[in-house]
Each structure stands twice: as C-alpha cells, then as structure tokens.
Design a protein around this motif. Structure first.
Motif, PDB file in Angstrom:
ATOM      1  N   ILE A 127      43.890  21.918  32.838  1.00  0.00           N
ATOM      2  CA  ILE A 127      44.791  21.755  31.650  1.00  0.00           C
ATOM      3  C   ILE A 127      46.232  22.521  32.255  1.00  0.00           C
ATOM      4  O   ILE A 127      46.128  23.435  33.019  1.00  0.00           O
ATOM      5  N   PHE A 128      47.222  21.845  32.259  1.00  0.00           N
ATOM      6  CA  PHE A 128      48.893  22.198  32.881  1.00  0.00           C
ATOM      7  C   PHE A 128      49.573  22.786  31.633  1.00  0.00           C
ATOM      8  O   PHE A 128      49.638  21.814  30.397  1.00  0.00           O
ATOM      9  N   ALA A 129      50.256  23.706  31.485  1.00  0.00           N
ATOM     10  CA  ALA A 129      50.930  24.047  30.472  1.00  0.00           C
ATOM     11  C   ALA A 129      52.168  24.991  31.211  1.00  0.00           C
ATOM     12  O   ALA A 129      52.296  25.438  32.024  1.00  0.00           O
ATOM     13  N   CYS A 161      51.513  26.573  34.610  1.00  0.00           N
ATOM     14  CA  CYS A 161      50.192  27.207  34.906  1.00  0.00           C
ATOM     15  C   CYS A 161      49.252  26.190  34.752  1.00  0.00           C
ATOM     16  O   CYS A 161      49.378  25.095  34.069  1.00  0.00           O
ATOM     17  N   GLU A 162      48.187  26.376  35.497  1.00  0.00           N
ATOM     18  CA  GLU A 162      47.074  25.358  35.202  1.00  0.00           C
ATOM     19  C   GLU A 162      45.695  26.395  34.604  1.00  0.00           C
ATOM     20  O   GLU A 162      45.562  27.413  34.896  1.00  0.00           O
ATOM     21  N   ILE A 187      51.956  20.544  27.193  1.00  0.00           N
ATOM     22  CA  ILE A 187      50.610  20.719  27.777  1.00  0.00           C
ATOM     23  C   ILE A 187      50.084  19.275  28.301  1.00  0.00           C
ATOM     24  O   ILE A 187      50.416  18.363  27.490  1.00  0.00           O
ATOM     25  N   ARG A 188      49.404  19.259  29.349  1.00  0.00           N
ATOM     26  CA  ARG A 188      49.066  18.212  29.716  1.00  0.00           C
ATOM     27  C   ARG A 188      47.582  18.245  30.340  1.00  0.00           C
ATOM     28  O   ARG A 188      47.111  19.347  31.072  1.00  0.00           O
ATOM     29  N   GLU A 189      46.745  17.656  30.136  1.00  0.00           N
ATOM     30  CA  GLU A 189      45.365  17.491  30.280  1.00  0.00           C
ATOM     31  C   GLU A 189      44.832  16.539  31.380  1.00  0.00           C
ATOM     32  O   GLU A 189      45.495  15.361  31.310  1.00  0.00           O
ATOM     33  N   VAL A 190      44.401  16.718  32.523  1.00  0.00           N
ATOM     34  CA  VAL A 190      43.868  16.023  33.524  1.00  0.00           C
ATOM     35  C   VAL A 190      42.491  16.452  34.070  1.00  0.00           C
ATOM     36  O   VAL A 190      42.425  17.669  34.704  1.00  0.00           O
ATOM     37  N   GLY A 191      41.479  15.545  33.968  1.00  0.00           N
ATOM     38  CA  GLY A 191      40.092  15.731  34.427  1.00  0.00           C
ATOM     39  C   GLY A 191      39.925  17.265  33.808  1.00  0.00           C
ATOM     40  O   GLY A 191      39.581  17.315  32.648  1.00  0.00           O
ATOM     41  N   GLU A 192      39.521  18.060  34.871  1.00  0.00           N
ATOM     42  CA  GLU A 192      39.086  19.411  34.340  1.00  0.00           C
ATOM     43  C   GLU A 192      39.833  20.584  33.989  1.00  0.00           C
ATOM     44  O   GLU A 192      39.847  21.644  33.667  1.00  0.00           O
ATOM     45  N   ILE A 238      55.929  17.524  32.967  1.00  0.00           N
ATOM     46  CA  ILE A 238      56.494  18.891  32.295  1.00  0.00           C
ATOM     47  C   ILE A 238      57.774  19.121  33.034  1.00  0.00           C
ATOM     48  O   ILE A 238      58.634  19.606  32.467  1.00  0.00           O
ATOM     49  N   VAL A 239      57.677  18.754  34.161  1.00  0.00           N
ATOM     50  CA  VAL A 239      58.944  19.109  35.110  1.00  0.00           C
ATOM     51  C   VAL A 239      60.140  18.423  34.329  1.00  0.00           C
ATOM     52  O   VAL A 239      61.438  18.859  34.082  1.00  0.00           O
ATOM     53  N   GLN A 240      59.688  17.053  34.300  1.00  0.00           N
ATOM     54  CA  GLN A 240      60.813  16.126  33.584  1.00  0.00           C
ATOM     55  C   GLN A 240      61.088  16.317  32.288  1.00  0.00           C
ATOM     56  O   GLN A 240      62.280  16.123  31.862  1.00  0.00           O
ATOM     57  N   GLN A 241      60.228  16.883  31.456  1.00  0.00           N
ATOM     58  CA  GLN A 241      60.258  17.222  29.883  1.00  0.00           C
ATOM     59  C   GLN A 241      61.465  18.296  29.916  1.00  0.00           C
ATOM     60  O   GLN A 241      62.329  18.608  29.052  1.00  0.00           O
TER      61      GLN A 241
END
Length: 126
Positions: A16-18, A124-125, A9-14, A55-58
C-alpha cells in the motif's frame, strides 16, 4: 503522529502506498514513514512505479524514493541495501556522479538523482 491519508492511497499487490501530502527532506521523509509503521516508497516494478506516480501527479509534486547512491559513484540501491532490479531513470540520468545521493520521481514517473536536502513529497509504503 498518525498519517492522515485523505484518500491519497494506492494498493498494488502486497503493498500500500500513501502520502500525508507533506514536503520534507529525504531524512525526514524516511523518519516519518518509519514512525507511521512503513518505509519510504521504493518501486520494485512498473506497476508499483505507476502507483507512486499517481500520488505524485495528484499532488503535482516530485517525491523522494527509497533509493540511494552507494559507496560507488553512479551505483544506486534500495535503502535496505538490496540492488535495484528495476529502474526508470529519466534520459541522461543519473548524472550527479556522487554529488546527488538521493532519487526523486518526476511528474512523468521517471527518476532523477538529486541532493537529499531538498523538500519533496513524502510517500510511504506499507
């Protein structure tokens, strides 16, 4: 179906990507993101692109993005119909000329137009 996150999971500004780590075709990715209460990841700037890339790289897997070719060949937009205000096409892309309606992210963060029926990582976001 609950999206099991396992720290992907990654948070950027408003936003969240997961990812749930599953590889599915474009339609199924869109559907599973909607069922989870989000939408398929659609990078609107470099920062968001980098968050998706991490996430793609993970997973070391290409992922579909929430971008599709419109009626006009070679013209891509967000799946909500908004025009692209940011792009990161790989060199010589997009090159499908109407045959590749979806967009995938490579493991270097660049984009490629691709057919929609392949199996790609779901991100997803929210």
């Amino acid at each position: 179906s609950v999206l099991a996150l396992n720290g992907k999971i990654r948070e950027v500004g408003e936003k969240i990507f997961a990812s749930n780590g599953k590889k599915v075709d474009f339609g199924s990715a869109v559907k599973s993101c909607e069922e989870a209460g989000g939408t398929i990841a659609s990078p609107m700037n470099e920062e968001e692109n980098k968050a998706i890339l991490s996430i793609v790289q993970q997973y070391n897997q290409y992922a579909y993005l929430g971008i599709k070719e419109g009626e006009t060949s070679g013209q891509f937009k967000y799946i909500n119909g908004m025009p692209l205000n940011y792009t990161k096409w790989h060199q010589y892309e997009p090159n499908g000329k109407g045959t590749e309606k979806c967009v995938e992210m490579y493991t270097d963060g660049s984009w490629n137009d691709k057919k929609c029926n392949l199996y790609r990582l779901t991100i997803c976001e929210f």
